[in-house]
Design a protein around this motif. Structure first.
Motif, short mmCIF file in Angstrom:
data_model
loop_
_atom_site.label_atom_id
_atom_site.label_comp_id
_atom_site.label_asym_id
_atom_site.label_seq_id
_atom_site.Cartn_x
_atom_site.Cartn_y
_atom_site.Cartn_z
N TYR A 105 -7.06 13.82 -3.33
CA TYR A 105 -5.66 14.05 -3.00
C TYR A 105 -5.03 12.79 -2.41
O TYR A 105 -3.90 12.43 -2.73
CB TYR A 105 -5.50 15.22 -2.04
N ARG A 106 -5.78 12.12 -1.53
CA ARG A 106 -5.25 10.88 -0.94
C ARG A 106 -5.06 9.80 -1.99
O ARG A 106 -4.10 9.03 -1.94
CB ARG A 106 -6.18 10.41 0.19
N HIS A 107 -6.00 9.74 -2.96
CA HIS A 107 -5.89 8.75 -4.04
C HIS A 107 -4.61 8.96 -4.83
O HIS A 107 -3.84 8.01 -5.07
CB HIS A 107 -7.11 8.87 -4.95
N TYR A 108 -4.35 10.20 -5.25
CA TYR A 108 -3.16 10.46 -6.05
C TYR A 108 -1.89 10.36 -5.20
O TYR A 108 -0.82 10.04 -5.73
CB TYR A 108 -3.27 11.83 -6.71
N SER A 109 -2.00 10.61 -3.91
CA SER A 109 -0.85 10.43 -3.02
C SER A 109 -0.44 8.97 -2.99
O SER A 109 0.75 8.64 -3.08
CB SER A 109 -1.20 10.91 -1.60
N ARG A 110 -1.42 8.08 -2.87
CA ARG A 110 -1.11 6.64 -2.88
C ARG A 110 -0.50 6.22 -4.21
O ARG A 110 0.44 5.41 -4.25
CB ARG A 110 -2.38 5.85 -2.59
N LEU A 111 -1.00 6.79 -5.29
CA LEU A 111 -0.49 6.43 -6.62
C LEU A 111 0.97 6.85 -6.78
O LEU A 111 1.80 6.06 -7.26
CB LEU A 111 -1.34 7.09 -7.71
N PHE A 112 1.30 8.07 -6.40
CA PHE A 112 2.68 8.52 -6.65
C PHE A 112 3.66 7.80 -5.73
O PHE A 112 4.80 7.49 -6.14
CB PHE A 112 2.78 10.05 -6.56
N LYS A 113 3.25 7.48 -4.50
CA LYS A 113 4.15 6.78 -3.59
C LYS A 113 4.38 5.33 -4.04
O LYS A 113 5.48 4.80 -3.91
CB LYS A 113 3.60 6.84 -2.17
N ALA A 114 3.33 4.71 -4.57
CA ALA A 114 3.49 3.36 -5.10
C ALA A 114 4.42 3.36 -6.31
O ALA A 114 5.23 2.44 -6.50
CB ALA A 114 2.13 2.78 -5.47
N ALA A 115 4.32 4.40 -7.13
CA ALA A 115 5.18 4.51 -8.31
C ALA A 115 6.65 4.65 -7.88
O ALA A 115 7.54 4.02 -8.46
CB ALA A 115 4.76 5.70 -9.17
N VAL A 116 6.89 5.47 -6.88
CA VAL A 116 8.26 5.65 -6.38
C VAL A 116 8.79 4.34 -5.80
O VAL A 116 9.94 3.96 -6.01
CB VAL A 116 8.32 6.77 -5.33
N ALA A 117 7.92 3.63 -5.08
CA ALA A 117 8.33 2.37 -4.45
C ALA A 117 8.68 1.31 -5.47
O ALA A 117 9.40 0.35 -5.15
CB ALA A 117 7.21 1.87 -3.53
N SER A 118 8.21 1.45 -6.69
CA SER A 118 8.57 0.50 -7.74
C SER A 118 9.99 0.72 -8.25
O SER A 118 10.55 -0.14 -8.94
CB SER A 118 7.59 0.62 -8.92
N VAL A 119 10.58 1.86 -7.87
CA VAL A 119 11.93 2.19 -8.31
C VAL A 119 12.94 2.16 -7.16
O VAL A 119 14.07 1.70 -7.31
CB VAL A 119 11.96 3.58 -8.98
N VAL A 120 12.51 2.65 -5.99
CA VAL A 120 13.40 2.82 -4.84
C VAL A 120 12.79 2.12 -3.63
O VAL A 120 11.56 2.14 -3.44
CB VAL A 120 13.60 4.32 -4.53
N SER A 121 13.63 1.55 -2.78
CA SER A 121 13.12 0.80 -1.62
C SER A 121 13.11 1.61 -0.32
O SER A 121 12.23 1.43 0.51
CB SER A 121 13.96 -0.47 -1.42
N GLN A 122 14.08 2.50 -0.13
CA GLN A 122 14.20 3.23 1.13
C GLN A 122 13.45 4.56 1.04
O GLN A 122 13.94 5.54 0.50
CB GLN A 122 15.68 3.47 1.46
N ILE A 123 12.23 4.57 1.61
CA ILE A 123 11.34 5.73 1.49
C ILE A 123 10.85 6.15 2.87
O ILE A 123 10.40 5.33 3.66
CB ILE A 123 10.12 5.40 0.60
N GLU A 124 10.91 7.45 3.15
CA GLU A 124 10.34 8.01 4.37
C GLU A 124 9.15 8.89 4.00
O GLU A 124 9.30 9.90 3.31
CB GLU A 124 11.37 8.85 5.13
#
Length: 387
Positions: A105-124
């Motif tokens: 779960y932690r592995h896929y959590s890191r993957l999806f957050k990195a993917a979002v960060a490639s599109v958007v900069s302001q993330i909480e």
């Protein structure tokens, strides 16, 4: 409301049935079937000689655990996260039962957050499976931008997510749940009467079961009814601060910003026993569990780059009453032996006559490793504890 707040584009992204969806990547043959996550190691699938897998069923479970999550097919049978596993077994005995796999779960959590960060900069970051995004200054039409985010998540993980977009975090979180799974909902303040007011008050994050019961006693079930309620009546029941908050959120008002950096306040490890344990009769078992919790807590601190100034414990007795104790150290540490020593000192300060159903250890007063000067780190030696 201020124009700047009304014109914000705040998104809440929630991964769809995250733990269960991650498991379905490993076990694609379970797609479309009711699956519950929350078993123990003995419920891991068994690979048979013919290459197929044998899965445990909810009916096989005996114990007092609770479910972490379930697939949408299991939810259709009444099986939800937080439900006692034995109760779930009565509702859906043939549903598949899998153990939790937090590493995956932690592995896929890191993957999806990195993917979002490639599109958007302001993330909480709000946890392992959800985040808030501030899209106000992002270039692009709202729906198109949200779809780009969803596509990036799917390409990186093979998983779907639901996104709600609104002028604030309160409404965005509600929206992300309206069209699950794989939903995309955009809402403006003018949509509140038709999209938000018909919903039950429990849809508002911050109104829990007890508050909902009090509101129901006042004749308030929907958000619309809450919006119409006289604030003075709410104040008599809930106090001034909470009453004002209830009135504001019922009208869709939320001034919170998306916080891109947050400080971790504490880290904890705890376990609920399969049977109640007694401090004297089960001393060896408890000691082993206690030491293991302290070791895992130390590993968590070291992995995240923190030291702890305060170590605490949490006990829950067989009558469901809980007690906590903590101890502030003379020097911060992430050393497992010193954490065990401090937690043991806390344990001596609580009554141990009753049986125990839960034991936990907690590290708070966290500081970064780089913040501690040379010689200010407690490692591998006895602490002089003030107890």
């Amino acid at each position: 409301m201020e124009t700047s707040l009304i014109n914000r584009r705040i998104a809440h992204l929630d991964m769809d049935a995250f733990y269960a969806s991650v498991e379905l990547i490993s076990y694609p043959e379970l797609r479309g079937k009711p699956v519950a996550i929350g078993g123990r190691n003995e419920h891991r699938p068994i690979l048979l000689a013919d290459g197929t897998r044998q899965f445990s069923r909810l009916a096989d479970y005996v114990g007092r655990g609770v479910l972490t999550t379930s697939t949408y097919e299991a939810r259709a049978l009444g099986v939800f996260s937080g439900m006692g596993t034995m109760k779930a077994a009565k509702l859906a005995p043939e549903a598949i039962l899998l153990p939790v796999n937090f590493d995956a779960y932690r592995h896929y959590s890191r993957l999806f957050k990195a993917a979002v960060a490639s599109v958007v900069s302001q993330i909480e970051d709000r946890g392992i499976d959800e985040i808030y995004l501030d899209l106000s200054n992002e270039v692009g039409e709202t729906v198109e931008l949200a779809q780009r985010i969803k596509n990036a998540v799917f390409e990186a993980t093979g998983l779907s997510c639901s996104i709600g977009i609104a002028p604030n975090k309160l409404l965005a979180k509600i929206c992300s749940d309206l069209e699950k799974p794989n939903g995309l909902t955009v809402l403006s303040m003018s949509d509140i009467p038709t999209r938000i007011w018909p919903l039950h008050v429990r849809k508002i994050n911050g109104i829990g079961p007890k508050a909902a019961q009090k509101l129901e006693a006042l004749g308030v079930n929907t958000i619309a009814q809450l919006a119409e309620m006289d604030t003075s009546i709410l104040q008599e029941e809930f106090g001034r601060t909470y009453a004002i908050w209830l009135n504001e959120v019922a009208h869709g008002i939320d001034r919170r910003e998306v916080i891109t950096e947050s400080e971790t306040k504490s880290i904890s490890r705890e376990t609920t026993f399969e049977r109640d344990l007694h401090a004297r009769h089960d001393r060896a078992v408890l000691s082993e569990i206690f030491t293991s919790l302290c070791s895992k807590l130390a590993e968590d601190l070291q992995r995240k780059g923190y030291l702890s100034r305060t170590i605490g414990i949490k006990l829950r007795y067989d009558d469901f009453k809980s007690v906590t104790r903590d101890l502030t150290l003379p020097e911060p540490t992430a050393d497992s032996l010193l954490i065990r020593q401090a937690a043991g000192a806390c344990l001596k300060r609580v009554p141990l006559e009753k049986r125990l159903r839960l034991l936990g250890v907690k590290a708070s007063g966290l500081v970064g490793v780089d913040e501690v000067p040379a010689g200010g780190l407690a490692v591998g030696r006895q602490l002089e504890l003030d107890i």
